[in-house]
Scaffold this active site. Structure first.
Site, PDB file in Angstrom:
ATOM      1  N   ASP A  90       0.943  -1.303   0.009  1.00 59.18           N
ATOM      2  CA  ASP A  90       0.069   0.032   0.007  1.00 59.18           C
ATOM      3  C   ASP A  90       0.867   1.086   0.047  1.00 59.18           C
ATOM      4  O   ASP A  90       1.953   1.229   0.587  1.00 59.18           O
ATOM      5  CB  ASP A  90      -0.839   0.120   1.096  1.00 59.18           C
ATOM      6  CG  ASP A  90      -2.020  -0.997   1.374  1.00 59.18           C
ATOM      7  OD1 ASP A  90      -2.116  -1.883   0.338  1.00 59.18           O
ATOM      8  OD2 ASP A  90      -2.792  -0.818   2.128  1.00 59.18           O
ATOM      9  N   HIS A 147       4.570  -7.427  -0.121  1.00 58.14           N
ATOM     10  CA  HIS A 147       4.251  -8.653  -0.967  1.00 58.14           C
ATOM     11  C   HIS A 147       5.116  -9.032  -2.159  1.00 58.14           C
ATOM     12  O   HIS A 147       5.599  -8.151  -2.719  1.00 58.14           O
ATOM     13  CB  HIS A 147       2.900  -8.754  -0.881  1.00 58.14           C
ATOM     14  CG  HIS A 147       2.103  -8.783   0.430  1.00 58.14           C
ATOM     15  ND1 HIS A 147       1.662 -10.226   0.881  1.00 58.14           N
ATOM     16  CD2 HIS A 147       1.916  -8.149   1.366  1.00 58.14           C
ATOM     17  CE1 HIS A 147       1.003  -9.730   1.953  1.00 58.14           C
ATOM     18  NE2 HIS A 147       1.298  -8.575   2.254  1.00 58.14           N
ATOM     19  N   SER A 252       8.430   3.101   5.543  1.00 55.89           N
ATOM     20  CA  SER A 252       9.306   3.868   4.567  1.00 55.89           C
ATOM     21  C   SER A 252       8.791   3.471   2.942  1.00 55.89           C
ATOM     22  O   SER A 252       7.829   3.822   2.725  1.00 55.89           O
ATOM     23  CB  SER A 252      10.876   3.376   4.965  1.00 55.89           C
ATOM     24  OG  SER A 252      11.721   4.452   4.139  1.00 55.89           O
TER      25      SER A 252
END
EC number: 4.1.1.65
Length: 286
Positions: A90, A147, A252
Site C-alpha cells: 500500500d 508482498h 518507509s
C-alpha cells in the site's frame, strides 16, 4: 527557511539512536501507555481498522504489533490479469520508469545509483541495467507488509548499512542519493520473467525491517552482510505471487527492480498515484 532548517536537522540528528529509542517505545507492553499511543496514532492518521483482522486497538500487545497488523482475508485481492506484476505494498508511487545509465530517478533532478542501492556490487546490479524500477512510499496510515510482485525463488539477501534520513517529498528533493544512503535490505529473486529485486529502505524512526525467512534483519555490527540462498546452502526459498515478503516496524519505502525488456508499467500509474498491495503495477513483456 523552514525547509532549509528541516533538511539541516536531517544531517545533524543522531538517526540510529533516535530510531532505536522509538523502537523500544514501540515494543512497550505497559497497557495504558501502548493503548494511548495506538489510539492516538490511529486517530491522527485516520487508520482504517475495519479491514484489520483485529479491529480492537487495545488487543494489540504493543505498538509494533498494531503497526504491522494483518488484514482480513480478501481485503487486498490480487489482480488476476495474465502476466500481471503486482504492487508490493500500500502507499503511493514515488517514481517509476527506466533505469537509465545505471541510475534511478529520485525527484526534481536527483537520481541515485542502482549499484549503490544494491550494495555497491557492480556484478549484482548488472542484470538490472537498462531495466525498470518502481518506488512505492508507505505512509504512516498504510498497511505495512510487503508482498511479492511475482512468484520467485530467493537467491540472495543483502543488509546494507546507512543513514536513516526521513523519507518524504522534501527529503527526496533535497537529499542527494537518498535511497542509496539509507539503511536497507536488498532481496534478490529469480522469477519466470528473469531477475527481480525488492529493496526495503529504512528511514528515520524505522526501528527495524523483517523478512519472512530471516526474521529481524538488523545486524548488531553496522556492516554490509550478504547471505546467499542457493540450493547447496540454505535454499531453496520459494515465495508465491502475492505472498508476504517482509514488513516495516514503522514504515518507509519499497523499490522493485526488473531487468531490461521484462516488464511494462501500467499506463495509468504516475508519480503520486495511490496504490494498494495486489493491484496491477505492470505487465510481463512476452
Amino acid at each position: 527557511m523552514k525547509q532549509r532548517l528541516f533538511i539541516l536537522s536531517q544531517y545533524l540528528l543522531p538517526h540510529h539512536l533516535l530510531s532505536r529509542l522509538i523502537g523500544c517505545v514501540a515494543e512497550c507492553r505497559i497497557g495504558w501507555l501502548k493503548n494511548r499511543l495506538i489510539a492516538w496514532f490511529a486517530k491522527q492518521y485516520r487508520v482504517d481498522m475495519s479491514e484489520a483482522q483485529v479491529e480492537d486497538l487495545s488487543a494489540y500487545e504493543h505498538f509494533n504489533a498494531f503497526f504491522t497488523r494483518a488484514l482480513k482475508a480478501g481485503a487486498r485481492p490480487l489482480d488476476e490479469t495474465p502476466g500481471a506484476i503486482l504492487c508490493p505494498a500500500d502507499g503511493a508511487i514515488s517514481q517509476l520508469g527506466v533505469i537509465e545509465h545505471g541510475r534511478l530517478f529520485q525527484a526534481k533532478g536527483h537520481s541515485f545509483s542502482a549499484t549503490e542501492l544494491l550494495g555497491g556490487d557492480a556484478e549484482r546490479a548488472a542484470p538490472f541495467m537498462g531495466g525498470q524500477f518502481a518506488t512505492v512510499y508507505l505512509s504512516p496510515k498504510d498497511y505495512h507488509r510487503v508482498h511479492m510482485p511475482l512468484a520467485g525463488t530467493l537467491k540472495e539477501m543483502v543488509y546494507v548499512p546507512g543513514r536513516l534520513f526521513s523519507v518524504n517529498q522534501t527529503t527526496a528533493e533535497n537529499v542527494p542519493e537518498l535511497f542509496a544512503r539509507n539503511e536497507r535490505v536488498v532481496c534478490l529473486f529469480d522469477t519466470e520473467r528473469g531477475p527481480m529485486a525488492v529493496v526495503l529502505v529504512g528511514a528515520m524512526i524505522v526501528a527495524s525491517v523483517e523478512t519472512v525467512w530471516a526474521g529481524l534483519v538488523t545486524p548488531p555490527k553496522r556492516e554490509l552482510k550478504s547471505t546467499r540462498y542457493d540450493a547447496e546452502s540454505r535454499g531453496p526459498i520459494e515465495l508465491a505471487k502475492g505472498a508476504e515478503l517482509g514488513r516495516f516496524k514503522l514504515g518507509s519505502t519499497a523499490i522493485v527492480l526488473f531487468g531490461p525488456q521484462q516488464v511494462q508499467w501500467a499506463e495509468e500509474l504516475t508519480a503520486g498515484s495511490t496504490v494498494r498491495m495486489g493491484q496491477l503495477l505492470g505487465n510481463a513483456q512476452l
